[in-house]
Design a protein around this motif. Structure first.
Motif, PDB file in Angstrom:
ATOM      1  N   VAL A  28      -3.793  10.073  -6.609  1.00 26.78           N
ATOM      2  CA  VAL A  28      -4.641   9.454  -5.269  1.00 26.78           C
ATOM      3  C   VAL A  28      -5.974   9.770  -5.773  1.00 26.78           C
TER       4      VAL A  28
ATOM      5  N   GLN B  34      -3.364   5.452  -7.189  1.00 24.23           N
ATOM      6  CA  GLN B  34      -3.747   4.841  -5.908  1.00 24.23           C
ATOM      7  C   GLN B  34      -5.047   5.146  -5.461  1.00 24.23           C
TER       8      GLN B  34
ATOM      9  N   ASN C 155       0.734  -1.304   0.084  1.00 24.76           N
ATOM     10  CA  ASN C 155      -0.025  -0.056  -0.022  1.00 24.76           C
ATOM     11  C   ASN C 155       0.985   1.088  -0.217  1.00 24.76           C
ATOM     12  N   LYS C 156       1.166   1.833  -1.044  1.00 28.15           N
ATOM     13  CA  LYS C 156       2.071   2.929  -1.059  1.00 28.15           C
ATOM     14  C   LYS C 156       1.608   4.402  -0.495  1.00 28.15           C
TER      15      LYS C 156
ATOM     16  N   GLU D 169      -5.578   2.142 -10.513  1.00 28.32           N
ATOM     17  CA  GLU D 169      -4.383   1.264 -10.659  1.00 28.32           C
ATOM     18  C   GLU D 169      -3.488   1.450 -11.821  1.00 28.32           C
TER      19      GLU D 169
END
Length: 261
Positions: A40, A68, A5-6, A63
């Motif tokens: 994001v 993200q 989970n970046k 993704e």
């Protein structure tokens, strides 16, 4: 999928992360947001057009474009959270978390035993790459990011207890509903509202709970970072399209010297 989970890693490293809302439930808009710089994206299954299953499918679009994804689930029920996690959501925003007891249930629903009571189907779910990641059940909690939305004035006194719950990573302040809970609907800058939100911020900072919110309510990105927020959600796709449409229409009318019907 990958197990990393970046977004969680970025937040834990002290980065201030910004995001955009995805309200239109389409993969094309999800891709467009990422390709225009919003790495994001919050997929809104509470107020957006996508239902839970459609929203979870949009994780792939975000993704694949290099972004993200965070999924704002429509509710905090065990079935909803289990479904979201099994389908591959690693970062969840949970609305209307009104008490520490509710936050404790949410954390339990999202973590396998012994940390919680998440229903087990690890070998057959997308989250484990359909069983390819054989250690998924043992490591899933490490990559899980849970944002509990603080949206009611009565929750202020619960923030310190919420911070102590294993599995709850962030208090996400929802100023619109927060103001409404104080009888100040659409008046987020009212001094009483700002005072109570400031109390949430003070407690969260004191106990080491990460803070998130939306831009606005009288404060800029820089203001919010200064107040201790590490996650700030900015524009939504509907507002961006509406603003661009209005501007384009105004330009056409100005150039032609007339107004449309």
């Amino acid at each position: 999928m990958t197990g990393k989970n970046k977004l969680k890693a970025r937040l834990q490293a002290g980065e201030t992360v910004t995001a955009a809302w995805l309200e239109f439930g389409t993969p094309e808009v999800a891709e467009l947001l990422v390709h225009t710089g919003w790495d994001v994206v919050v997929i809104d299954c509470e107020h957006g057009t996508a239902g839970l299953e459609e929203g979870l499918g949009l994780i792939r679009a975000v993704e694949a474009a290099g972004g993200q994804a965070i999924v704002r689930v429509p509710d905090c029920s065990e079935a909803t959270l289990k479904r979201a996690l099994d389908r591959g959501a690693r970062s969840l925003m949970v609305p209307m978390v009104s008490s520490a007891a509710m936050a404790r249930d949410i954390a339990a629903f999202c973590q396998y035993s012994p940390r919680g009571r998440r229903g087990y189907a690890a070998p057959i779910v997308r989250a484990s790459d359909y069983g390819k990641r054989t250690d998924y059940a043992k490591t899933a909690h490490d990559e899980l990011l849970i944002m509990a939305q603080i949206e009611h004035v009565d929750t202020v006194r619960e923030v310190a207890e919420i911070a102590g719950i294993e599995g709850i990573d962030m208090a996400f302040v929802g100023p619109n509903d927060f103001a409404a809970s104080m009888d100040h609907l659409e008046d987020m800058t009212h001094p009483d509202v700002q005072g109570q939100i400031a109390e949430v911020e003070k407690v969260a900072r004191a106990v080491g709970l990460m803070l998130g919110t939306i831009v606005g309510a009288g404060r800029s990105y820089a203001d919010l970072r200064e107040a201790g927020y590490s996650f700030i959600v900015g524009p939504n796709d509907i507002s961006l399209l509406a603003a661009a449409s209005r501007a384009a229409r105004a330009e056409s009318e100005m150039n032609l010297g007339c107004r449309g019907s």
